[in-house]
Design an enzyme around this catalytic site. Structure first.
Site, mmCIF file in Angstrom:
data_model
loop_
_atom_site.group_PDB
_atom_site.id
_atom_site.type_symbol
_atom_site.label_atom_id
_atom_site.label_comp_id
_atom_site.label_asym_id
_atom_site.label_seq_id
_atom_site.Cartn_x
_atom_site.Cartn_y
_atom_site.Cartn_z
ATOM 1 N N ASP A 362 0.622 6.318 -7.344
ATOM 2 C CA ASP A 362 0.297 4.937 -7.012
ATOM 3 C C ASP A 362 -0.102 4.807 -5.534
ATOM 4 O O ASP A 362 0.501 5.447 -4.664
ATOM 5 C CB ASP A 362 1.557 4.095 -7.292
ATOM 6 C CG ASP A 362 1.340 2.613 -7.116
ATOM 7 O OD1 ASP A 362 0.466 2.063 -7.798
ATOM 8 O OD2 ASP A 362 2.056 2.000 -6.290
ATOM 9 N N GLU A 404 -4.404 7.055 -7.335
ATOM 10 C CA GLU A 404 -5.011 5.734 -7.207
ATOM 11 C C GLU A 404 -5.432 5.575 -5.743
ATOM 12 O O GLU A 404 -4.698 5.010 -4.932
ATOM 13 C CB GLU A 404 -4.024 4.623 -7.599
ATOM 14 C CG GLU A 404 -4.656 3.247 -7.565
ATOM 15 C CD GLU A 404 -3.660 2.114 -7.330
ATOM 16 O OE1 GLU A 404 -3.989 0.966 -7.640
ATOM 17 O OE2 GLU A 404 -2.541 2.366 -6.826
#
Ligand code: MG
Length: 657
Positions: A362, A404
């Protein structure tokens, strides 16, 4: 739609991968190729699911791990070779992105035994399990953080970005998280005061302002009654707690007042009731705590910190919000030697050894505050560590990891391939929805190739993680104006493009939703049957019932040959059956019509022509030098004969050469 389908069937007999096409075509129905794709993890379709809302096995309103296991056949029918699970650890919020314990499975989602069972049963279907791992920040309730800010001797103090004087520490380059930057790009500092630095009781304040640039404040504990503020407006000195309270003049340049203090942060002194800036006086950094009866010399303006009565006034940095304190890995070149890195890697080791096949990372551009070189260095260290564990645990090939790295454009994202083998390509969807909205397909293949050439510049074996939308974006169907023909086209394009396609929970059913009323509306539960309920407790009931009561359920779409789900399944089957689609190199072909996207996919001697009509009118043209009689899969109204191809509005054709 039925007429179209019949026309398609009569005009374009489909070829099967076990058909008469020679040894370069995989034999068997599908699984031999799918196993190969899954093992190599280069092209396998990945399904992104929100564990909390995908399927609820026990009726408590939370999706759970057993619910996934119960629906593996559904995921298999979409050709999935991997599942990306939303964070499964104990966390502060339903979505799981503020983790309290990286070594745990959230009790709301299941148990470690449930996870092991899912891993085993998914593996039997050649489906790997990817965990979502949050390295940028933990949850504020994580005991690491609670210990770090409450105990000066805590072993977790180095895990977070802490400072008692952020502006000075940033200016002096002491904040490793900033990697040399003077501003963070995103985020801010928050007070970690936990109630022990304020005061609850009577205090007497005496200010000696005889030296106007260095006033001294003496605080003493007292049993005298609290005073109300002085109304003599000729006195300009105030004690500020919840508001500014004017002091009493008791001597030449001496001012005093007794107050009943009740707060968790301390006090300030002011020389103006309403203005701040240089009218604010407080303690020097590092000298904030009051020693009762001992005068404290005050400073003003930006240098003035809260005057406190207990422990040190610590602030912590958070890129996202106050509930997500950023983790600290020290100087980036040696991040792997930091205590936080070792602890997080220990947690990752646990899951990799359990059989997890990949990690999704993330918010990786914020680990070092959008400092690309620093983040790439960190990610390379993190990847190498996890890959070592993978290999030592008997994993074949290299460990899969996708970042990401959500940057402004593909040029800024591309360098992240120097750190990770795979990254999400947000620009793929931005391009696709733009071209569909403009009915222009002619430059689509060239644009995809341009992205891939950028990535190739940083890693020759890059794995382009292509996607439509995800849990942080408005739904693809909403972006496409809830136009079913365009949704089918987007599905067909995704599953015929080079790279590793991700399908986001509900996308295959045409779910719509945007974030204007909350992120929950792009994270809706799967409606499995026409009449069944959905798990909405995790989402606090924030579910679009109008959407879910439409004929959008899995049951309804499985029974409808013209459904979006059907298109996903048909094109997924083709991708998993034909190696040129799964692993081919994309070669743009000159477009015969500005609305048409046209390219070849070639791999190990197998060539497939892919044609999509982004336009709302029929496009008919000759495919020079190509055969059109071996149709693998189509969508929409397609006719073909003797090198001639006609694509109805938003139609697609995939043709073996
Ligand atoms: Mg449940």
């Amino acid at each position: 739609m039925l007429v179209s389908a019949m026309l398609l069937l009569t005009a374009c007999p489909r070829v099967e991968p076990d058909g008469p096409d020679g040894p370069d075509v995989p034999s068997g129905p599908d699984d031999s190729w799918k196993q190969q794709a899954s093992t190599q993890k280069l092209s396998g379709i990945t399904y992104q699911l929100n564990v909390y809302s995908f399927a609820d096995s026990d009726g408590d309103g939370w999706g759970d791990i057993r619910g996934i296991t119960q629906h593996l056949d559904y995921l298999d029918s979409l050709g999935a070779t991997a599942l990306w699970l939303s964070p499964i650890h104990e966390a502060m919020s339903y979505h799981g992105y503020n983790v309290n314990d990286y070594y745990s499975v959230s009790s709301k989602l299941g148990t470690e035994a449930d996870l092991k069972d899912l891993i085993a049963k998914a593996k039997a279907k050649n489906i790997g399990i990817y965990l979502d791992f949050v390295l940028n920040h933990s949850g504020k309730d994580n005991e690491w953080f609670q210990s770090a800010v409450s105990d000066p001797a805590s072993p977790y103090r180095s895990y977070y970005v802490l400072s008692d004087n952020p502006s000075a520490d940033v200016a002096a380059g002491r904040i490793d998280n900033y990697a040399g930057a003077k501003t963070p790009g995103m985020g801010q500092w928050y007070s970690a005061s936990s109630g022990n630095i304020g005061y609850n009781g009577l205090l007497h304040f005496k200010l000696d302002a005889s030296n106007a640039s260095q006033p001294k404040l003496t605080v003493t504990q007292t049993t005298e009654a609290a005073q109300s503020g002085n109304t003599d407006t000729s006195v300009k000195w105030f004690i500020y707690e919840n508001n500014a309270i004017r002091m009493y003049k008791t001597g030449n340049n001496v001012f005093e007042i007794t107050l009943n203090i009740n707060n968790n942060w301390g006090v300030l002194v002011k020389d103006d009731a309403t203005q701040w800036g240089d009218h604010k006086w407080g303690a020097k950094a590092g000298d904030q705590v009051v020693t009762f009866g001992t005068p404290k010399t005050l400073v003003k303006g930006d240098a003035a910190n809260d005057i406190t009565f207990g422990g040190t006034s610590i602030q912590y940095f958070a890129s996202f919000d106050a509930s997500m304190p950023d983790l600290n890995y020290g100087p980036y070149a040696t991040a792997s030697e930091s205590a936080a890195f070792k602890d997080l890697a220990g947690a990752a080791d646990k899951w990799i050894k359990m059989g997890v096949a990949g990690l999704r990372l993330d918010a990786v551009i914020w680990i070092y505050q959008n400092q690309t070189d620093a983040n790439v260095s960190f990610l390379k260290q993190w990847y190498d560590r996890c890959n070592t564990t993978w290999k030592a645990s008997g994993g074949s090939g290299d460990f899969y990891m996708v970042g990401e790295a959500w940057c402004d454009n593909a040029e800024k994202m591309a360098p992240y391939y120097a750190g990770l083998p795979s990254n999400f390509n947000f620009y793929y969807w931005y391009t696709l929805k733009d071209r569909i909205s403009k009915n222009k397909g002619h430059d689509f293949a060239a644009t995809v190739n341009r992205f891939q050439n950028l990535f190739r510049g940083y890693r020759s074996d890059f794995i382009d993680a292509i996607k439509l939308t995800n849990h942080d974006e408005d739904r693809a169907a909403s972006d496409l104006g809830r136009d079913l023909a365009k949704e089918k086209l987007a599905a067909a394009v995704l599953l015929t493009s080079p790279g590793k396609p991700y399908i986001y929970q509900g996308e295959e059913l045409g779910y719509w939703g945007d974030k204007s009323k909350g992120d929950e509306y792009v994270r809706a539960p799967i409606k499995w049957t026409r009449s069944g309920s959905v798990p909405s407790t995790a989402l606090n009931g924030k579910v679009d019932n109008a959407m879910l009561s439409a004929d959008i359920s899995v049951e309804a779409q499985e029974q409808n040959q013209a459904s979006l789900l059907r298109v996903y399944r048909d094109f997924a089957k083709a991708r998993n059956s034909w190696k040129a689609l799964a692993k081919g190199q994309m070669e743009e072909m000159s477009s015969p019509n500005s609305s048409v996207a046209l390219w070849k996919m070639t791999y190990e001697g197998q060539t497939i022509v892919v044609a999509h009509n982004f336009g709302s009118n029929t496009a008919a043209f000759t495919l020079t030098g190509c055969t059109t009689d071996k149709m693998i899969v189509t969508n929409g109204v397609v006719t073909a004969s003797s090198g001639f191809l006609s694509l109805g509005p938003y139609a697609s054709a995939v043709i073996l050469q």
